[in-house]
Design a protein around this motif. Sequence first.
Motif, PDB file in Angstrom:
ATOM      1  N   GLY A   1       7.992   8.618  -7.860  1.00  0.00           N
ATOM      2  CA  GLY A   1       8.147   8.004  -6.546  1.00  0.00           C
ATOM      3  C   GLY A   1       8.615   6.572  -6.607  1.00  0.00           C
ATOM      4  N   GLY A   2       8.648   5.993  -7.829  1.00  0.00           N
ATOM      5  CA  GLY A   2       9.057   4.593  -7.984  1.00  0.00           C
ATOM      6  C   GLY A   2       7.897   3.730  -8.440  1.00  0.00           C
ATOM      7  N   ASP A   3       8.184   2.744  -9.281  1.00  0.00           N
ATOM      8  CA  ASP A   3       7.155   1.843  -9.792  1.00  0.00           C
ATOM      9  C   ASP A   3       6.557   0.989  -8.674  1.00  0.00           C
ATOM     10  OD1 ASP A   3       7.317   2.674 -12.362  1.00  0.00           O
ATOM     11  OD2 ASP A   3       8.348   0.910 -13.151  1.00  0.00           O
ATOM     12  N   VAL A   4       5.235   0.790  -8.749  1.00  0.00           N
ATOM     13  CA  VAL A   4       4.537  -0.111  -7.839  1.00  0.00           C
ATOM     14  C   VAL A   4       3.501  -0.892  -8.639  1.00  0.00           C
ATOM     15  CG1 VAL A   4       4.838   1.433  -5.861  1.00  0.00           C
ATOM     16  CG2 VAL A   4       2.743   1.573  -7.205  1.00  0.00           C
ATOM     17  N   VAL A   5       3.193  -2.099  -8.193  1.00  0.00           N
ATOM     18  CA  VAL A   5       2.089  -2.864  -8.802  1.00  0.00           C
ATOM     19  C   VAL A   5       0.807  -2.321  -8.202  1.00  0.00           C
ATOM     20  CG1 VAL A   5       1.048  -5.136  -9.098  1.00  0.00           C
ATOM     21  CG2 VAL A   5       3.545  -4.897  -9.105  1.00  0.00           C
ATOM     22  N   SER A   6       0.032  -1.614  -9.006  1.00  0.00           N
ATOM     23  CA  SER A   6      -1.157  -0.938  -8.480  1.00  0.00           C
ATOM     24  C   SER A   6      -2.428  -1.781  -8.609  1.00  0.00           C
ATOM     25  CB  SER A   6      -1.376   0.395  -9.203  1.00  0.00           C
ATOM     26  OG  SER A   6      -1.647   0.182 -10.581  1.00  0.00           O
ATOM     27  N   GLU A   7      -2.434  -2.728  -9.546  1.00  0.00           N
ATOM     28  CA  GLU A   7      -3.658  -3.499  -9.802  1.00  0.00           C
ATOM     29  C   GLU A   7      -3.288  -4.883 -10.314  1.00  0.00           C
ATOM     30  OE1 GLU A   7      -7.768  -3.078 -12.506  1.00  0.00           O
ATOM     31  OE2 GLU A   7      -6.068  -1.725 -12.806  1.00  0.00           O
TER      32      GLU A   7
ATOM     33  N   PRO B   1      11.860  -1.981  -3.055  1.00  0.00           N
ATOM     34  CA  PRO B   1      11.640  -2.372  -4.453  1.00  0.00           C
ATOM     35  C   PRO B   1      11.638  -3.879  -4.681  1.00  0.00           C
ATOM     36  CG  PRO B   1      13.236  -0.587  -4.306  1.00  0.00           C
ATOM     37  CD  PRO B   1      12.985  -1.043  -2.904  1.00  0.00           C
ATOM     38  N   GLU B   2      12.303  -4.645  -3.790  1.00  0.00           N
ATOM     39  CA  GLU B   2      12.331  -6.095  -3.965  1.00  0.00           C
ATOM     40  C   GLU B   2      10.931  -6.708  -3.907  1.00  0.00           C
ATOM     41  OE1 GLU B   2      16.223  -4.951  -1.862  1.00  0.00           O
ATOM     42  OE2 GLU B   2      14.117  -4.344  -1.827  1.00  0.00           O
ATOM     43  N   VAL B   3      10.008  -6.069  -3.202  1.00  0.00           N
ATOM     44  CA  VAL B   3       8.638  -6.593  -3.127  1.00  0.00           C
ATOM     45  C   VAL B   3       7.978  -6.497  -4.497  1.00  0.00           C
ATOM     46  CG1 VAL B   3       6.393  -6.383  -2.010  1.00  0.00           C
ATOM     47  CG2 VAL B   3       8.484  -5.924  -0.700  1.00  0.00           C
ATOM     48  N   ARG B   4       8.115  -5.345  -5.128  1.00  0.00           N
ATOM     49  CA  ARG B   4       7.575  -5.175  -6.485  1.00  0.00           C
ATOM     50  C   ARG B   4       8.278  -6.092  -7.476  1.00  0.00           C
ATOM     51  NH1 ARG B   4      10.741  -2.777 -10.338  1.00  0.00           N
ATOM     52  NH2 ARG B   4      11.167  -1.035  -8.943  1.00  0.00           N
TER      53      ARG B   4
ATOM     54  N   HIS C   1      18.889  -9.500  -7.003  1.00  0.00           N
ATOM     55  CA  HIS C   1      19.557  -8.978  -5.827  1.00  0.00           C
ATOM     56  C   HIS C   1      19.756  -7.471  -5.861  1.00  0.00           C
ATOM     57  CE1 HIS C   1      20.346 -13.096  -4.724  1.00  0.00           C
ATOM     58  NE2 HIS C   1      20.896 -13.299  -5.916  1.00  0.00           N
ATOM     59  N   GLU C   2      19.618  -6.839  -7.020  1.00  0.00           N
ATOM     60  CA  GLU C   2      19.919  -5.425  -7.113  1.00  0.00           C
ATOM     61  C   GLU C   2      18.670  -4.646  -7.450  1.00  0.00           C
ATOM     62  OE1 GLU C   2      24.379  -6.238  -8.902  1.00  0.00           O
ATOM     63  OE2 GLU C   2      22.982  -4.919  -9.943  1.00  0.00           O
ATOM     64  N   PRO C   3      18.141  -3.801  -6.530  1.00  0.00           N
ATOM     65  CA  PRO C   3      16.987  -2.968  -6.837  1.00  0.00           C
ATOM     66  C   PRO C   3      17.338  -1.967  -7.911  1.00  0.00           C
ATOM     67  CG  PRO C   3      17.935  -2.355  -4.728  1.00  0.00           C
ATOM     68  CD  PRO C   3      18.642  -3.601  -5.171  1.00  0.00           C
ATOM     69  N   ASP C   4      16.324  -1.573  -8.697  1.00  0.00           N
ATOM     70  CA  ASP C   4      16.577  -0.651  -9.793  1.00  0.00           C
ATOM     71  C   ASP C   4      16.833   0.762  -9.287  1.00  0.00           C
ATOM     72  OD1 ASP C   4      14.153   0.483  -9.210  1.00  0.00           O
ATOM     73  OD2 ASP C   4      13.078  -0.440 -10.544  1.00  0.00           O
ATOM     74  N   GLY C   5      17.356   1.596 -10.188  1.00  0.00           N
ATOM     75  CA  GLY C   5      17.743   2.935  -9.783  1.00  0.00           C
ATOM     76  C   GLY C   5      16.570   3.830  -9.482  1.00  0.00           C
ATOM     77  N   ASP C   6      15.438   3.661 -10.221  1.00  0.00           N
ATOM     78  CA  ASP C   6      14.297   4.556 -10.014  1.00  0.00           C
ATOM     79  C   ASP C   6      13.678   4.368  -8.651  1.00  0.00           C
ATOM     80  OD1 ASP C   6      13.089   4.490 -13.428  1.00  0.00           O
ATOM     81  OD2 ASP C   6      14.509   5.799 -12.405  1.00  0.00           O
ATOM     82  N   ALA C   7      13.521   3.092  -8.244  1.00  0.00           N
ATOM     83  CA  ALA C   7      12.780   2.829  -7.020  1.00  0.00           C
ATOM     84  C   ALA C   7      13.668   2.622  -5.810  1.00  0.00           C
ATOM     85  CB  ALA C   7      11.890   1.592  -7.211  1.00  0.00           C
ATOM     86  N   ALA C   8      14.964   2.399  -6.015  1.00  0.00           N
ATOM     87  CA  ALA C   8      15.834   2.138  -4.872  1.00  0.00           C
ATOM     88  C   ALA C   8      15.999   3.386  -4.035  1.00  0.00           C
ATOM     89  CB  ALA C   8      17.203   1.656  -5.368  1.00  0.00           C
TER      90      ALA C   8
ATOM     91  N   ALA D   1       0.306  -0.838   0.979  1.00  0.00           N
ATOM     92  CA  ALA D   1       0.949  -1.768   0.051  1.00  0.00           C
ATOM     93  C   ALA D   1       1.763  -1.018  -0.999  1.00  0.00           C
ATOM     94  CB  ALA D   1      -0.098  -2.654  -0.619  1.00  0.00           C
ATOM     95  N   ALA D   2       1.197   0.066  -1.533  1.00  0.00           N
ATOM     96  CA  ALA D   2       1.912   0.853  -2.542  1.00  0.00           C
ATOM     97  C   ALA D   2       3.168   1.490  -1.958  1.00  0.00           C
ATOM     98  CB  ALA D   2       0.990   1.926  -3.122  1.00  0.00           C
ATOM     99  N   LEU D   3       3.041   2.053  -0.750  1.00  0.00           N
ATOM    100  CA  LEU D   3       4.205   2.668  -0.110  1.00  0.00           C
ATOM    101  C   LEU D   3       5.263   1.630   0.237  1.00  0.00           C
ATOM    102  CD1 LEU D   3       2.409   5.244   2.222  1.00  0.00           C
ATOM    103  CD2 LEU D   3       3.772   5.757   0.187  1.00  0.00           C
ATOM    104  N   ALA D   4       4.831   0.427   0.627  1.00  0.00           N
ATOM    105  CA  ALA D   4       5.780  -0.641   0.930  1.00  0.00           C
ATOM    106  C   ALA D   4       6.564  -1.037  -0.313  1.00  0.00           C
ATOM    107  CB  ALA D   4       5.050  -1.852   1.513  1.00  0.00           C
ATOM    108  N   MET D   5       5.884  -1.121  -1.465  1.00  0.00           N
ATOM    109  CA  MET D   5       6.574  -1.489  -2.702  1.00  0.00           C
ATOM    110  C   MET D   5       7.545  -0.407  -3.155  1.00  0.00           C
ATOM    111  SD  MET D   5       3.745  -3.520  -5.018  1.00  0.00           S
ATOM    112  CE  MET D   5       2.257  -2.660  -4.476  1.00  0.00           C
TER     113      MET D   5
END
Length: 255
Positions: free
Chosen positions: A128-134, A161-164, A191-198, A153-157
């Motif tokens: 689903g894309g990397d998120v900062v969980s802790e 992806p720019e938030v993460r 400026h460029e979100p990564d491919g996994d989370a974008a 917060a996890a869904l927002a990240m």
Amino acid sequence: MGDQKTPKILMPAVPATALWEMSLAAYLRHRTDLPSLALKPLGLLDRYGEVAVGPDHMAFDGEDVPWAKTVRLVVRDLVEVVSDKAMAREAERIRHMLPPVPGRKWVVDHAMALLGEFAAPRLTKARGGDVVSEVVYRGAFGREKSVQAGVFAALAMATWPEVRQSLIATARLHDVEVCGEAVPRQALSAHEPDGDAALAPSESADMPTLTVPAQSERHTERQLEPAGEELSVSGGAVLPPRADLGAPVEPQPEG
């Protein structure tokens, strides 16, 4: 989801140069034309599900953590953090936070519809894309404590992806360790979100957008000093060209 607006989204800088914050209530205010009866119960959720990143501190769910006290960030994939059970617990948590006042049902229904809208295109995938969980930090007497990212917060990240990326880049400016990141470090562009989370083009067209409100007066912002070091990318050794490459091939006499 009721009368929806179509505001434009503004993302935090990577790394953060000013405070950026978003919560479930703030998003609903900017996404939906609120009925007057919903104003009071929604106000009780002001920092619920909050994710914030700034040059001096970050926050999850209303708990501020100064970067100076932060030890490490733990990164996980969204599917490890948010599940169907977590979504159900979130609905119960919101109901318990709100007293039985007029507008309570409206807020709960719209909050869960929003979470479902964010989650649907991501939780059906293997990643689903990397998120900062802790976020682990030093509390009183130097003991390690932690704050966990809530469902919103996890869904927002995962959605933005720019938030993460801002959280991770700002943490590294403060020499904070980052664990579990699946995305290569050099892929964290400002400026460029990564491919996994974008978001894929087919998904991003349907995703909600908003303009982040003016920064809260409860925070005092300061400018970061310029970073002392920049990320370096190490490359492999380069072999010298072979002398025989590119030379004309002389015909061999026939036997």
